[in-house]
Design a protein around this motif. Structure first.
Motif, PDB file in Angstrom:
ATOM      1  N   CYS A  22       1.760  10.383   9.689  1.00  0.00           N
ATOM      2  CA  CYS A  22       2.128   8.959   9.763  1.00  0.00           C
ATOM      3  C   CYS A  22       2.827   8.502   8.482  1.00  0.00           C
ATOM      4  O   CYS A  22       3.736   7.672   8.528  1.00  0.00           O
ATOM      5  N   LEU A  23       2.400   9.029   7.352  1.00  0.00           N
ATOM      6  CA  LEU A  23       2.982   8.612   6.081  1.00  0.00           C
ATOM      7  C   LEU A  23       4.273   9.347   5.745  1.00  0.00           C
ATOM      8  O   LEU A  23       5.134   8.814   5.037  1.00  0.00           O
ATOM      9  N   VAL A  24       4.440  10.556   6.258  1.00  0.00           N
ATOM     10  CA  VAL A  24       5.628  11.354   5.942  1.00  0.00           C
ATOM     11  C   VAL A  24       6.793  11.052   6.894  1.00  0.00           C
ATOM     12  O   VAL A  24       7.962  11.128   6.492  1.00  0.00           O
ATOM     13  N   ALA A  25       6.495  10.681   8.130  1.00  0.00           N
ATOM     14  CA  ALA A  25       7.537  10.465   9.143  1.00  0.00           C
ATOM     15  C   ALA A  25       8.643   9.503   8.700  1.00  0.00           C
ATOM     16  O   ALA A  25       9.832   9.812   8.872  1.00  0.00           O
ATOM     17  N   PRO A  26       8.322   8.338   8.111  1.00  0.00           N
ATOM     18  CA  PRO A  26       9.413   7.442   7.679  1.00  0.00           C
ATOM     19  C   PRO A  26      10.322   8.062   6.615  1.00  0.00           C
ATOM     20  O   PRO A  26      11.538   7.849   6.633  1.00  0.00           O
ATOM     21  N   PHE A  27       9.739   8.842   5.709  1.00  0.00           N
ATOM     22  CA  PHE A  27      10.556   9.487   4.678  1.00  0.00           C
ATOM     23  C   PHE A  27      11.523  10.491   5.295  1.00  0.00           C
ATOM     24  O   PHE A  27      12.704  10.523   4.948  1.00  0.00           O
ATOM     25  N   VAL A  28      11.022  11.286   6.203  1.00  0.00           N
ATOM     26  CA  VAL A  28      11.868  12.281   6.864  1.00  0.00           C
ATOM     27  C   VAL A  28      12.977  11.583   7.642  1.00  0.00           C
ATOM     28  O   VAL A  28      14.142  11.976   7.567  1.00  0.00           O
ATOM     29  N   PHE A  48      24.734   1.090  14.880  1.00  0.00           N
ATOM     30  CA  PHE A  48      23.540   1.935  14.893  1.00  0.00           C
ATOM     31  C   PHE A  48      23.012   2.182  13.490  1.00  0.00           C
ATOM     32  O   PHE A  48      21.801   2.111  13.259  1.00  0.00           O
ATOM     33  N   PHE A  49      23.868   2.477  12.539  1.00  0.00           N
ATOM     34  CA  PHE A  49      23.464   2.793  11.169  1.00  0.00           C
ATOM     35  C   PHE A  49      22.519   1.732  10.608  1.00  0.00           C
ATOM     36  O   PHE A  49      21.533   2.044   9.949  1.00  0.00           O
ATOM     37  N   TYR A  50      22.806   0.457  10.880  1.00  0.00           N
ATOM     38  CA  TYR A  50      22.008  -0.638  10.330  1.00  0.00           C
ATOM     39  C   TYR A  50      20.748  -0.919  11.153  1.00  0.00           C
ATOM     40  O   TYR A  50      19.670  -1.099  10.604  1.00  0.00           O
ATOM     41  N   TRP A  51      20.885  -0.989  12.485  1.00  0.00           N
ATOM     42  CA  TRP A  51      19.692  -1.330  13.258  1.00  0.00           C
ATOM     43  C   TRP A  51      18.670  -0.199  13.269  1.00  0.00           C
ATOM     44  O   TRP A  51      17.470  -0.445  13.385  1.00  0.00           O
ATOM     45  N   TYR A  52      19.118   1.028  13.113  1.00  0.00           N
ATOM     46  CA  TYR A  52      18.175   2.159  13.017  1.00  0.00           C
ATOM     47  C   TYR A  52      17.298   2.002  11.775  1.00  0.00           C
ATOM     48  O   TYR A  52      16.084   2.174  11.834  1.00  0.00           O
ATOM     49  N   GLN A  53      17.919   1.661  10.656  1.00  0.00           N
ATOM     50  CA  GLN A  53      17.160   1.470   9.422  1.00  0.00           C
ATOM     51  C   GLN A  53      16.242   0.259   9.509  1.00  0.00           C
ATOM     52  O   GLN A  53      15.098   0.296   9.027  1.00  0.00           O
ATOM     53  N   ALA A  55      14.887  -0.876  12.225  1.00  0.00           N
ATOM     54  CA  ALA A  55      13.795  -0.486  13.113  1.00  0.00           C
ATOM     55  C   ALA A  55      12.754   0.334  12.352  1.00  0.00           C
ATOM     56  O   ALA A  55      11.548   0.174  12.574  1.00  0.00           O
ATOM     57  N   TRP A  56      13.205   1.171  11.443  1.00  0.00           N
ATOM     58  CA  TRP A  56      12.255   1.986  10.679  1.00  0.00           C
ATOM     59  C   TRP A  56      11.422   1.161   9.717  1.00  0.00           C
ATOM     60  O   TRP A  56      10.322   1.583   9.325  1.00  0.00           O
ATOM     61  N   VAL A  57      11.886  -0.005   9.319  1.00  0.00           N
ATOM     62  CA  VAL A  57      11.040  -0.884   8.504  1.00  0.00           C
ATOM     63  C   VAL A  57       9.810  -1.276   9.314  1.00  0.00           C
ATOM     64  O   VAL A  57       8.672  -1.207   8.831  1.00  0.00           O
ATOM     65  N   LEU A  58      10.025  -1.666  10.560  1.00  0.00           N
ATOM     66  CA  LEU A  58       8.909  -2.040  11.432  1.00  0.00           C
ATOM     67  C   LEU A  58       8.044  -0.828  11.792  1.00  0.00           C
ATOM     68  O   LEU A  58       6.813  -0.906  11.775  1.00  0.00           O
ATOM     69  N   THR A  61       5.876   0.188   8.867  1.00  0.00           N
ATOM     70  CA  THR A  61       4.738  -0.725   8.721  1.00  0.00           C
ATOM     71  C   THR A  61       3.635  -0.354   9.701  1.00  0.00           C
ATOM     72  O   THR A  61       2.459  -0.267   9.333  1.00  0.00           O
ATOM     73  N   LEU A  62       4.005  -0.118  10.941  1.00  0.00           N
ATOM     74  CA  LEU A  62       3.031   0.250  11.968  1.00  0.00           C
ATOM     75  C   LEU A  62       2.346   1.579  11.637  1.00  0.00           C
ATOM     76  O   LEU A  62       1.120   1.698  11.724  1.00  0.00           O
ATOM     77  N   LEU A  63       3.123   2.570  11.228  1.00  0.00           N
ATOM     78  CA  LEU A  63       2.552   3.878  10.902  1.00  0.00           C
ATOM     79  C   LEU A  63       1.633   3.809   9.672  1.00  0.00           C
ATOM     80  O   LEU A  63       0.594   4.478   9.626  1.00  0.00           O
ATOM     81  N   THR A  64       1.993   2.992   8.692  1.00  0.00           N
ATOM     82  CA  THR A  64       1.147   2.823   7.518  1.00  0.00           C
ATOM     83  C   THR A  64      -0.161   2.143   7.892  1.00  0.00           C
ATOM     84  O   THR A  64      -1.238   2.515   7.410  1.00  0.00           O
ATOM     85  N   MET A  65      -0.088   1.152   8.780  1.00  0.00           N
ATOM     86  CA  MET A  65      -1.291   0.480   9.264  1.00  0.00           C
ATOM     87  C   MET A  65      -2.214   1.459   9.994  1.00  0.00           C
ATOM     88  O   MET A  65      -3.430   1.472   9.781  1.00  0.00           O
ATOM     89  N   ILE A  66      -1.624   2.273  10.847  1.00  0.00           N
ATOM     90  CA  ILE A  66      -2.395   3.277  11.586  1.00  0.00           C
ATOM     91  C   ILE A  66      -3.049   4.264  10.615  1.00  0.00           C
ATOM     92  O   ILE A  66      -4.232   4.580  10.738  1.00  0.00           O
ATOM     93  N   ALA A  67      -2.290   4.728   9.629  1.00  0.00           N
ATOM     94  CA  ALA A  67      -2.828   5.671   8.648  1.00  0.00           C
ATOM     95  C   ALA A  67      -3.984   5.043   7.875  1.00  0.00           C
ATOM     96  O   ALA A  67      -5.013   5.693   7.645  1.00  0.00           O
ATOM     97  N   TYR A  68      -3.863   3.787   7.507  1.00  0.00           N
ATOM     98  CA  TYR A  68      -4.919   3.096   6.767  1.00  0.00           C
ATOM     99  C   TYR A  68      -6.183   2.980   7.611  1.00  0.00           C
ATOM    100  O   TYR A  68      -7.299   3.245   7.126  1.00  0.00           O
TER     101      TYR A  68
END
Length: 87
Positions: A22-28, A48-53, A55-58, A61-68
């Protein structure tokens, strides 16, 4: 053989692997620029270049919450197991 107690040894569990993923996926996702370095498809006028990035902000956040939450559950389980074993 020594009877010395183990001192805070890290244990790899399936839950900790999921936490790590969960914590590594956004970095990759963000470091693999070739996967999103394009303009199509356009979403509500945003390339796409902008909305993809964005989307990854959201997603991050979700993946970090899940990991916590998983980490809290893991720590509670470890402290319960440690407390139960000493009684």
């Amino acid at each position: 053989m020594s009877q010395a107690p183990e001192v805070g040894r890290a244990v790899v569990t399936p839950m900790r692997v999921v936490i790590g993923l969960c914590l590594v996926a956004p970095f990759v996702a963000m470091l693999w620029v070739g996967s999103y370095a394009k303009t199509d498809p356009v979403f509500i006028g945003i390339p796409f270049f902008y909305w993809y990035q964005m989307a990854w902000v959201l997603i991050s956040t979700l993946l970090t919450m899940i990991a916590y939450k998983l980490w809290q559950r893991d720590q509670r389980a470890r402290s319960a197991a440690k407390g139960g074993a000493s009684e």
